[in-house]
Design a protein around this motif. Structure first.
Motif, PDB file in Angstrom:
ATOM      1  N   GLY A  87       5.656  -7.200  -2.069  1.00 44.52           N
ATOM      2  CA  GLY A  87       7.082  -6.855  -2.133  1.00 44.52           C
ATOM      3  C   GLY A  87       7.955  -8.081  -2.291  1.00 44.52           C
ATOM      4  O   GLY A  87       8.913  -8.084  -3.069  1.00 44.52           O
ATOM      5  N   PHE A 122       5.546  -3.811   1.901  1.00 42.40           N
ATOM      6  CA  PHE A 122       6.122  -4.026   0.574  1.00 42.40           C
ATOM      7  C   PHE A 122       7.645  -3.936   0.638  1.00 42.40           C
ATOM      8  O   PHE A 122       8.355  -4.800   0.121  1.00 42.40           O
ATOM      9  N   ALA A 150       4.204  -0.409  -7.477  1.00 47.42           N
ATOM     10  CA  ALA A 150       4.441  -1.797  -7.064  1.00 47.42           C
ATOM     11  C   ALA A 150       4.430  -2.733  -8.278  1.00 47.42           C
ATOM     12  O   ALA A 150       5.289  -3.614  -8.397  1.00 47.42           O
TER      13      ALA A 150
END
Length: 189
Positions: A30, A107, A167
């Protein structure tokens, strides 16, 4: 080479860390996705704060920095090769589901931390990125109680794949032009 979940879990336990390996790896992914880049010493400071533990010794420092390097290398490759650092299939499904939620929580925390410190205005991300972040927030609340049998395994695999792709999509959009690191360029050695 990505870090080994069990080895990292043992290391974190020895450091008295209060958070699992999945959350640390999610944090790294993240943080990188929001454009954050750190030198080894700064990453270790982030680890100590996130994990609520003392500064690591030199041996554990290399392993902790390996989490960051692994996430950076897999995300920067552009090949959607990010592997989520989760327990393997030897663990019960409920433990793997809980770890997936922890990865997503990490994240989101990393994304927010890098967004606050950097030039990325997280309030102005695209609709697709906003939706992916909302989905990750929902998955962070996942409950292992709902998974049963073979169907649960298939659902878990599908959700993991979605998280991985989401992601990577966030990373790719937010890192279209490579951000400047905090301080000198990070060395990955």
């Amino acid at each position: 080479m990505p870090p080994n979940h069990d080895d990292l879990a043992d290391l974190l336990l020895s450091l008295g860390a209060l958070h699992p390996p999945a959350e640390l790896h999610g944090y790294a992914a993240g943080f990188l996705s929001a454009g954050g880049r750190l030198e080894k010493a700064a990453w270790l400071k982030h680890c100590a704060e996130l994990l609520d533990c003392d500064a690591p010794n030199p041996d554990s420092a290399d392993q902790l920095f390996g989490v960051y390097k692994s996430a950076l290398e897999s995300m920067a490759s552009g090949d959607i090769t990010l592997d989520l650092l989760l327990p393997d299939d030897d663990f019960d499904l409920d433990q793997r589901i809980a770890s997936l939620g922890q990865w997503c929580q990490g994240f989101l925390t990393g994304f927010a931390m890098a967004g606050k410190a950097g030039s990325l205005n997280t309030a102005n991300v695209s609709e697709d990125v906003g939706e992916a972040l909302s989905d990750l927030a929902a998955i962070a609340q996942i409950s292992p109680d709902e998974a049963m049998g073979e169907e649960g395994e298939q659902d878990f695999f599908s959700v993991c794949e979605y998280v991985r792709v989401a992601a990577m999509a966030v990373y790719l959009e937010c890192n279209q032009s490579e951000p400047k690191p905090d301080g000198p360029a990070p060395r990955l050695h």
